[in-house]
Design a protein around this motif. Structure first.
Motif, PDB file in Angstrom:
ATOM      1  N   VAL A   1       0.698  -1.038  -0.049  1.00 11.00           N
ATOM      2  CA  VAL A   1       0.066  -0.167   0.270  1.00 11.00           C
ATOM      3  C   VAL A   1       0.727   0.887   0.319  1.00 11.00           C
ATOM      4  O   VAL A   1       0.641   1.587  -0.690  1.00 11.00           O
ATOM      5  CB  VAL A   1      -0.976  -0.289   1.311  1.00 11.00           C
TER       6      VAL A   1
ATOM      7  N   VAL B   1       5.441   2.377   7.453  1.00 14.86           N
ATOM      8  CA  VAL B   1       4.382   1.528   6.939  1.00 14.86           C
ATOM      9  C   VAL B   1       3.714   1.151   7.693  1.00 14.86           C
ATOM     10  O   VAL B   1       2.553   0.759   7.858  1.00 14.86           O
ATOM     11  CB  VAL B   1       5.482   0.376   6.520  1.00 14.86           C
ATOM     12  N   ARG B   2       3.982   1.524   9.079  1.00 14.65           N
ATOM     13  CA  ARG B   2       3.082   1.251  10.257  1.00 14.65           C
ATOM     14  C   ARG B   2       2.394   2.236  10.264  1.00 14.65           C
ATOM     15  O   ARG B   2       0.824   1.474  10.952  1.00 14.65           O
ATOM     16  CB  ARG B   2       4.157   2.411  11.538  1.00 14.65           C
TER      17      ARG B   2
ATOM     18  N   GLN C   1      -0.527   0.703   7.511  1.00 16.51           N
ATOM     19  CA  GLN C   1      -1.110  -0.465   8.879  1.00 16.51           C
ATOM     20  C   GLN C   1      -2.436  -0.149   9.786  1.00 16.51           C
ATOM     21  O   GLN C   1      -3.457  -0.622   9.879  1.00 16.51           O
ATOM     22  CB  GLN C   1       0.035  -1.359   9.750  1.00 16.51           C
ATOM     23  N   ARG C   2      -1.764   1.012  10.778  1.00 16.98           N
ATOM     24  CA  ARG C   2      -2.911   1.124  11.278  1.00 16.98           C
ATOM     25  C   ARG C   2      -4.040   1.783  10.450  1.00 16.98           C
ATOM     26  O   ARG C   2      -5.993   1.185  10.182  1.00 16.98           O
ATOM     27  CB  ARG C   2      -2.675   2.211  12.282  1.00 16.98           C
TER      28      ARG C   2
ATOM     29  N   ILE D   1      -5.017   0.433   7.338  1.00 19.74           N
ATOM     30  CA  ILE D   1      -5.710  -0.839   7.277  1.00 19.74           C
ATOM     31  C   ILE D   1      -6.553  -1.186   7.994  1.00 19.74           C
ATOM     32  O   ILE D   1      -7.950  -1.857   7.787  1.00 19.74           O
ATOM     33  CB  ILE D   1      -4.991  -1.720   5.683  1.00 19.74           C
ATOM     34  N   ARG D   2      -6.216  -1.501   9.722  1.00 15.55           N
ATOM     35  CA  ARG D   2      -6.871  -2.065  10.641  1.00 15.55           C
ATOM     36  C   ARG D   2      -8.479  -1.191  10.989  1.00 15.55           C
ATOM     37  O   ARG D   2      -9.369  -1.446  11.051  1.00 15.55           O
ATOM     38  CB  ARG D   2      -5.972  -2.504  11.881  1.00 15.55           C
TER      39      ARG D   2
ATOM     40  N   TYR E   1      -9.950  -3.578   7.368  1.00 13.99           N
ATOM     41  CA  TYR E   1      -9.282  -4.776   6.959  1.00 13.99           C
ATOM     42  C   TYR E   1      -8.209  -5.668   7.645  1.00 13.99           C
ATOM     43  O   TYR E   1      -8.027  -4.517   8.512  1.00 13.99           O
ATOM     44  CB  TYR E   1      -8.620  -4.690   6.058  1.00 13.99           C
ATOM     45  N   SER E   2      -7.782  -7.011   7.660  1.00 13.29           N
ATOM     46  CA  SER E   2      -6.791  -7.013   8.350  1.00 13.29           C
ATOM     47  C   SER E   2      -5.460  -7.846   7.329  1.00 13.29           C
ATOM     48  O   SER E   2      -5.632  -7.813   5.594  1.00 13.29           O
ATOM     49  CB  SER E   2      -6.936  -8.668   8.880  1.00 13.29           C
ATOM     50  N   LEU E   3      -5.026  -7.718   8.090  1.00 10.99           N
ATOM     51  CA  LEU E   3      -3.236  -7.731   7.854  1.00 10.99           C
ATOM     52  C   LEU E   3      -3.212  -9.232   7.453  1.00 10.99           C
ATOM     53  O   LEU E   3      -3.060 -10.096   8.529  1.00 10.99           O
ATOM     54  CB  LEU E   3      -2.075  -7.438   8.516  1.00 10.99           C
ATOM     55  N   ARG E   4      -2.375  -9.970   6.424  1.00 11.50           N
ATOM     56  CA  ARG E   4      -1.780 -10.986   6.201  1.00 11.50           C
ATOM     57  C   ARG E   4      -1.220 -11.045   4.989  1.00 11.50           C
ATOM     58  O   ARG E   4      -0.724 -10.469   4.433  1.00 11.50           O
ATOM     59  CB  ARG E   4      -3.521 -11.816   5.719  1.00 11.50           C
ATOM     60  N   ARG E   5      -0.544 -12.144   5.612  1.00 15.84           N
ATOM     61  CA  ARG E   5       0.774 -12.448   4.932  1.00 15.84           C
ATOM     62  C   ARG E   5       0.389 -13.942   3.417  1.00 15.84           C
ATOM     63  O   ARG E   5      -0.401 -14.244   4.039  1.00 15.84           O
ATOM     64  CB  ARG E   5       1.999 -13.124   5.212  1.00 15.84           C
TER      65      ARG E   5
END
Length: 69
Positions: A2, A16-17, A20-21, A23-24, A28-32
């Motif tokens: 993103v 990046v952090r 991530q916040r 997106i949450r 949405y959830s963060l997945r590999r």
């Protein structure tokens, strides 16, 4: 991904952090990613086995009395 997209397409620079916040917060959830191996076709199998047979064998390791392991 993103962060790279925002930087390249929209010229928006964020850490990046922070992405991530955000997106949450959007729910949405963060997945590999899941990596999967592609199945080989039967097309090249005979050639592979022929090439494999031609490969020289490795020399055997010798034990302390000169016998192979």
């Amino acid at each position: 991904m993103v962060v790279e997209y925002l930087d390249r397409v929209h010229r928006i620079k964020i850490h990046v952090r922070h992405a991530q916040r955000l997106i949450r917060q959007l729910g949405y959830s963060l997945r590999r990613p899941i990596y999967r191996y592609v199945q080989a076709s039967e097309e090249g199998v005979p050639g592979f086995w022929e090439e494999l047979k031609k490969t020289p064998s490795r020399p055997q390791k010798q034990g302390p009395k000169g016998r192979p392991f």
